[in-house]
Scaffold this motif. Structure first.
Motif, PDB file in Angstrom:
ATOM      1  N   UNK A  61      -7.859  -8.522 -42.871  1.00  0.00           N
ATOM      2  CA  UNK A  61      -6.809  -7.809 -42.578  1.00  0.00           C
ATOM      3  C   UNK A  61      -5.567  -8.169 -43.443  1.00  0.00           C
ATOM      4  N   UNK A  62      -4.987  -7.459 -44.133  1.00  0.00           N
ATOM      5  CA  UNK A  62      -3.831  -7.886 -45.045  1.00  0.00           C
ATOM      6  C   UNK A  62      -2.511  -7.165 -44.690  1.00  0.00           C
ATOM      7  N   UNK A  63      -1.636  -7.889 -44.111  1.00  0.00           N
ATOM      8  CA  UNK A  63      -0.456  -7.151 -43.999  1.00  0.00           C
ATOM      9  C   UNK A  63       0.562  -6.884 -45.251  1.00  0.00           C
ATOM     10  N   UNK A  64       0.895  -5.946 -45.085  1.00  0.00           N
ATOM     11  CA  UNK A  64       1.604  -5.057 -46.483  1.00  0.00           C
ATOM     12  C   UNK A  64       3.071  -5.013 -46.569  1.00  0.00           C
ATOM     13  N   UNK A  65       3.865  -5.696 -47.142  1.00  0.00           N
ATOM     14  CA  UNK A  65       5.455  -5.516 -47.258  1.00  0.00           C
ATOM     15  C   UNK A  65       5.928  -5.244 -48.499  1.00  0.00           C
ATOM     16  N   UNK A  66       7.166  -5.702 -48.542  1.00  0.00           N
ATOM     17  CA  UNK A  66       8.037  -5.419 -49.803  1.00  0.00           C
ATOM     18  C   UNK A  66       7.337  -5.987 -51.101  1.00  0.00           C
ATOM     19  N   UNK A  67       6.284  -7.034 -50.928  1.00  0.00           N
ATOM     20  CA  UNK A  67       5.858  -7.623 -52.447  1.00  0.00           C
ATOM     21  C   UNK A  67       4.784  -6.517 -52.812  1.00  0.00           C
ATOM     22  N   UNK A  68       4.567  -5.545 -52.288  1.00  0.00           N
ATOM     23  CA  UNK A  68       3.586  -4.420 -52.713  1.00  0.00           C
ATOM     24  C   UNK A  68       4.195  -3.237 -52.511  1.00  0.00           C
ATOM     25  N   UNK A  69       5.102  -2.994 -53.247  1.00  0.00           N
ATOM     26  CA  UNK A  69       6.108  -1.819 -52.903  1.00  0.00           C
ATOM     27  C   UNK A  69       5.349  -0.383 -52.997  1.00  0.00           C
ATOM     28  N   UNK A  70       4.602  -0.213 -53.970  1.00  0.00           N
ATOM     29  CA  UNK A  70       3.848   1.072 -53.868  1.00  0.00           C
ATOM     30  C   UNK A  70       2.831   1.320 -52.916  1.00  0.00           C
ATOM     31  N   UNK A  73       5.134   1.839 -49.422  1.00  0.00           N
ATOM     32  CA  UNK A  73       5.540   3.095 -49.603  1.00  0.00           C
ATOM     33  C   UNK A  73       4.446   4.232 -49.287  1.00  0.00           C
ATOM     34  N   UNK A  74       3.293   3.993 -49.788  1.00  0.00           N
ATOM     35  CA  UNK A  74       2.130   4.926 -49.614  1.00  0.00           C
ATOM     36  C   UNK A  74       1.779   4.842 -48.000  1.00  0.00           C
ATOM     37  N   UNK A 139       5.097  -2.349 -38.917  1.00  0.00           N
ATOM     38  CA  UNK A 139       4.432  -3.153 -39.866  1.00  0.00           C
ATOM     39  C   UNK A 139       3.295  -2.394 -40.138  1.00  0.00           C
ATOM     40  N   UNK A 140       2.860  -2.544 -41.481  1.00  0.00           N
ATOM     41  CA  UNK A 140       1.673  -1.781 -41.930  1.00  0.00           C
ATOM     42  C   UNK A 140       0.704  -2.778 -42.629  1.00  0.00           C
ATOM     43  N   UNK A 141      -0.703  -2.510 -42.272  1.00  0.00           N
ATOM     44  CA  UNK A 141      -1.714  -3.445 -42.937  1.00  0.00           C
ATOM     45  C   UNK A 141      -2.719  -2.472 -43.425  1.00  0.00           C
ATOM     46  N   UNK A 142      -3.737  -3.254 -43.985  1.00  0.00           N
ATOM     47  CA  UNK A 142      -5.002  -2.405 -44.270  1.00  0.00           C
ATOM     48  C   UNK A 142      -6.068  -3.463 -43.945  1.00  0.00           C
ATOM     49  N   UNK A 143      -7.163  -2.664 -44.082  1.00  0.00           N
ATOM     50  CA  UNK A 143      -8.470  -3.735 -43.594  1.00  0.00           C
ATOM     51  C   UNK A 143      -9.787  -3.209 -43.987  1.00  0.00           C
ATOM     52  N   UNK A 144     -10.706  -3.999 -44.678  1.00  0.00           N
ATOM     53  CA  UNK A 144     -11.775  -3.318 -45.149  1.00  0.00           C
ATOM     54  C   UNK A 144     -12.840  -3.061 -43.956  1.00  0.00           C
ATOM     55  N   UNK A 145     -12.663  -3.278 -42.817  1.00  0.00           N
ATOM     56  CA  UNK A 145     -13.417  -2.860 -41.560  1.00  0.00           C
ATOM     57  C   UNK A 145     -13.333  -1.422 -41.276  1.00  0.00           C
TER      58      UNK A 145
END
Length: 233
Positions: A61-70, A73-74, A139-145
């Motif tokens: 589970x990867x939390x996505x913040x400003x260090x991955x801007x694109x 934003x998506x 807060x936004x995140x992505x997971x492979x599950x």
């Protein structure tokens, strides 16, 4: 750190680099097959995700913040208003009343992150009890599950568990062992002392001790107790 509060591995970070470079070496020797790995936004790197899924056969589970801007934003632009609320929890601790609302949606294309199967939105509404000040955070995140492998309550639980490392490890090492005030600062001594503190915390947790300070006091009253806990006698 495992979900039970045991330190599984540690790695010294050189002053000439950062934590990103030691992510893979620290996990390389661990058996992570079918294990859920969580980390803060600093480590939400595409190379780390590929390493976990393709080489270690783990999940993330990867939390996505400003260090991955694109990517951030998506995720923000996904039609969250159309997604039903799937989980809501409330907790009061550390002088704050917090309500967490979680939505998840299956991603089939367009999300530029390795093996991502679900996108996650967590809305945290915090109210400071004393001042009644209210803050709202998304807060936004992505997971492979997939949704079949992990639903919204499970994902929310895993993300909350991740921050237990602050309370179960770092806070204990600082307040109970006064790590930040330690005068041991040269050579490999700081790393050795960190390992010993982790060993002491882990040994007490394996005996069912949740209050590390109380466990240390109990062991200090009888010199045979530490030996018994470590299985020496």
């Amino acid at each position: 750190m495992t979900g039970t509060g045991l330190v599984a591995a540690q790695r010294e970070v050189s002053a000439k680099t950062n934590e990103i470079t030691v992510f893979r070496p620290m996990l390389a020797d661990l058996d992570l097959a079918d294990i859920m790995v969580t980390f803060d936004a600093l480590h939400s790197q595409t190379a780390h995700a590929r390493f976990l899924v393709e080489e270690k056969k783990a999940h993330y589970i990867a939390v996505i913040k400003g260090n991955q801007p694109l990517l951030h934003q998506h995720l923000k632009q996904l039609p969250w208003r159309e997604v039903p609320l799937l989980d809501k929890t409330r907790a009061t601790e550390h002088g704050r009343d917090e309500i967490r609302r979680v939505k998840t949606c299956t991603v089939t294309r367009g999300l530029d992150f390795p093996h991502a199967a679900q996108a996650v939105q967590i809305v945290r509404r915090r109210r400071t009890v004393t001042t009644r000040k209210v803050t709202l955070e998304r807060v936004y995140a992505v997971t492979d599950l997939t949704a079949e492998q992990a639903d919204a309550p499970e994902i929310a639980h895993r993300i909350r568990e991740h921050w237990g490392i602050e309370n179960k490890i770092h806070h204990v090492r600082d307040t109970t062992f006064a790590e930040d005030a330690s005068r041991v600062r040269t050579g490999t001594a700081p790393r050795a002392m960190a390992a010993l503190r982790n060993l002491a915390i882990g040994a007490l947790r394996l005996t069912g001790c949740d209050n590390i300070a109380a466990g240390l006091r109990k062991h200090s009253r009888d010199a045979t107790r530490p030996l018994a806990t470590l299985g020496i006698t």
